[in-house]
Design a protein around this motif. Structure first.
Motif, PDB file in Angstrom:
ATOM      1  N   GLY A 105      45.800  61.858   7.236  1.00 57.75           N
ATOM      2  CA  GLY A 105      45.035  62.159   6.033  1.00 57.75           C
ATOM      3  C   GLY A 105      45.826  63.002   5.063  1.00 57.75           C
ATOM      4  O   GLY A 105      45.838  62.735   3.849  1.00 57.75           O
ATOM      5  N   ILE A 140      41.890  65.436   9.463  1.00 57.96           N
ATOM      6  CA  ILE A 140      42.763  65.270   8.307  1.00 57.96           C
ATOM      7  C   ILE A 140      44.230  65.217   8.728  1.00 57.96           C
ATOM      8  O   ILE A 140      45.084  64.737   7.979  1.00 57.96           O
ATOM      9  CB  ILE A 140      42.515  66.397   7.283  1.00 57.96           C
ATOM     10  N   VAL A 144      44.939  57.759   9.499  1.00 54.38           N
ATOM     11  CA  VAL A 144      43.728  57.264   8.854  1.00 54.38           C
ATOM     12  C   VAL A 144      43.114  56.096   9.622  1.00 54.38           C
ATOM     13  O   VAL A 144      41.899  55.877   9.574  1.00 54.38           O
ATOM     14  CB  VAL A 144      44.062  56.865   7.394  1.00 54.38           C
ATOM     15  N   TYR A 147      40.024  56.797  11.566  1.00 48.31           N
ATOM     16  CA  TYR A 147      38.845  57.299  10.866  1.00 48.31           C
ATOM     17  C   TYR A 147      37.695  56.303  10.929  1.00 48.31           C
ATOM     18  O   TYR A 147      37.897  55.082  10.952  1.00 48.31           O
ATOM     19  CB  TYR A 147      39.153  57.559   9.386  1.00 48.31           C
ATOM     20  N   LEU A 155      37.335  61.453   2.407  1.00 44.20           N
ATOM     21  CA  LEU A 155      38.655  61.914   1.995  1.00 44.20           C
ATOM     22  C   LEU A 155      39.067  61.267   0.679  1.00 44.20           C
ATOM     23  O   LEU A 155      39.598  61.940  -0.214  1.00 44.20           O
ATOM     24  CB  LEU A 155      39.685  61.604   3.081  1.00 44.20           C
TER      25      LEU A 155
END
Length: 438
Positions: A105, A140, A144, A147, A155
């Motif tokens: 992230g 973060i 990604v 996620y 985000l």
């Protein structure tokens, strides 16, 4: 006012090939043999957006909304036409666009900030605000690709708004967030509006378009079908969707039609897709409609608007005094209001097989902005169900309500100022008695 964004004669064509090899054959033949079909995703789109305004873009799936946004942001080139704008653009496009799934992230934040022209030092200054608003914690620092869709959009939205863009473009991405985050996003969008940011907002949520936008554009089949006030464009969009649904339902009804009943009853019968239906079958609800004061079918209503729930019931067996009723629930399933012919002290009387009864309940829709469902039923006085339909109809309530909750009580507030003077022992009421209607 100053023009922030100008879209001039924008068109986008795609070539569709039946087989992958056809593209190669066409290339070898240098265009002498055409092996593709042309598909125009957009045709001659023209509009200007004034600085500091919020413009909504609506349209059915496949109408070209996302294609237009990609052209505006520069991630897709138009076949014809051009786009010009002033200032920095930040875009929140469909899920999956803009982030590298292999990067963490943090790495994606720096990459996106760099693409928008920020130095590393500037991005580091923005990072605490991005982390605070995204609220994804230690994720973060994870790739990604790990996620959830909600974390991704948290985000992405945080990066877009933290960059303080001159133009903010939002696709239907916010729909994947939870209710709390959607509320925070809408509040942040209002703050951005107050700062004078130009916003282009794509959504299927009519209430959000009406609440946030001063103008709306309707796309249909790649063309610009309407441009004007949000309420007018949304109404036209609703009619478009309803006409498409009605055509589909008519075809489906013809395909599934049985020999049961005569032609007159078949004309009264409307397609119904309740979420749950039960009963002993001695009666059948043929149709359920939510109508406005002009007896026009609606699914988007203003708070306080006069409404009518109309149901038509076919009886297959003889019954002495059946009861018809309706119930309104909000999107959480909470019972908001319900009544029936028995409670309203109206006797339907005896019915015979083949009889059709139409019952209409009129009321003022003093409901808070939300999505509601209508349940209808026909039963005996002691609640033995003949036919019960949950989710027989749906409608959304929009409009301003100076309060919070499921219903709009249209409260009024009064004020009296009481003062005690030093030379008197009793309080004195000021001559002014203020009352404000909510």
């Amino acid at each position: 006012m100053t023009t922030a964004l100008r879209v001039e004669n924008v068109s986008k064509q795609y070539r569709i090939y039946a087989k992958p090899g056809d593209r190669l054959k066409e290339s070898i033949m240098r265009g002498r043999i055409k092996r593709h079909q042309e598909f125009w995703a957009l045709r001659d789109i023209n509009f200007e957006v004034e600085k500091g305004t919020t413009t909504g873009i609506v349209g059915p799936n496949g109408s070209g909304k996302s294609t237009l946004l990609q052209i505006i942001t520069g991630t897709l080139d138009p076949t014809h036409g051009n786009v010009s704008y002033e200032g920095r653009i930040a875009a929140l496009l469909e899920l999956g666009a803009g982030f590298n799934p292999e990067f963490t992230g943090i790495e994606n934040v720096f990459m996106n900030a760099a693409l928008m022209g920020f130095s590393r030092k500037q991005t580091e200054a923005l990072l605490p605000e991005i982390e605070r608003f995204a609220e994804i914690g230690q994720f973060i620092h994870q790739p990604v690709k790990t996620y959830s869709s909600g974390m991704y959009i948290r985000l992405a939205f945080s990066v877009a708004v933290a960059s303080d863009p001159d133009i903010l473009i939002i696709d239907e991405a916010l729909a994947v967030g939870d209710a709390v985050f959607q509320h925070r996003c809408l509040r942040r969008i209002k703050e951005i509006q107050e700062r004078g940011t130009t916003i282009l907002f794509v959504s299927h949520d009519a209430a959000a378009i009406r609440a946030l936008c001063s103008r709306a554009i309707l796309l249909h089949g790649g063309t610009q079908a309407a441009d004007g006030k949000p309420v007018d464009v949304i109404n036209r969009y609703r009619k478009l969707i309803m006409s498409q649904t009605a055509a589909f339902d008519a075809i489906e009804a013809r395909e599934t039609k049985t020999a049961q009943g005569d032609m007159w009853v078949d004309q009264l019968r409307a397609p119904l897709r309740p979420t749950y239906r039960h009963g002993d079958g001695s009666a059948e609800v043929l149709s359920v409609e939510l109508l406005n004061a002009n007896h026009v079918r609606v699914d988007l209503v203003e708070t306080g608007e006069p409404l009518l729930v109309r149901m038509r019931v076919l009886f297959h067996e003889e019954r002495a005094n059946p009861v018809c009723g309706f119930l309104i629930r909000n999107r959480l399933g909470i019972h908001v209001y319900g009544t029936n012919t028995d409670l309203q002290q109206m006797d339907i009387g005896p019915v015979r097989p083949g009889d059709v009864v139409e019952v209409a309940f009129s009321f003022n829709g003093w409901l808070g902005p939300d999505l509601f469902s209508v349940t209808v039923a026909v039963h005996t006085a002691d609640n033995i169900s003949f036919d019960w339909l949950d989710g027989a109809a749906y409608f959304r309530v929009i409009g301003s309500m100076l309060g919070d909750g499921v219903i709009n009580l249209n409260a009024e507030v009064s004020l009296r100022r009481l003062t005690v003077r030093s030379d008197e022992s009793k309080p004195e009421t000021d001559s002014a008695n203020l009352a404000t209607s909510m």
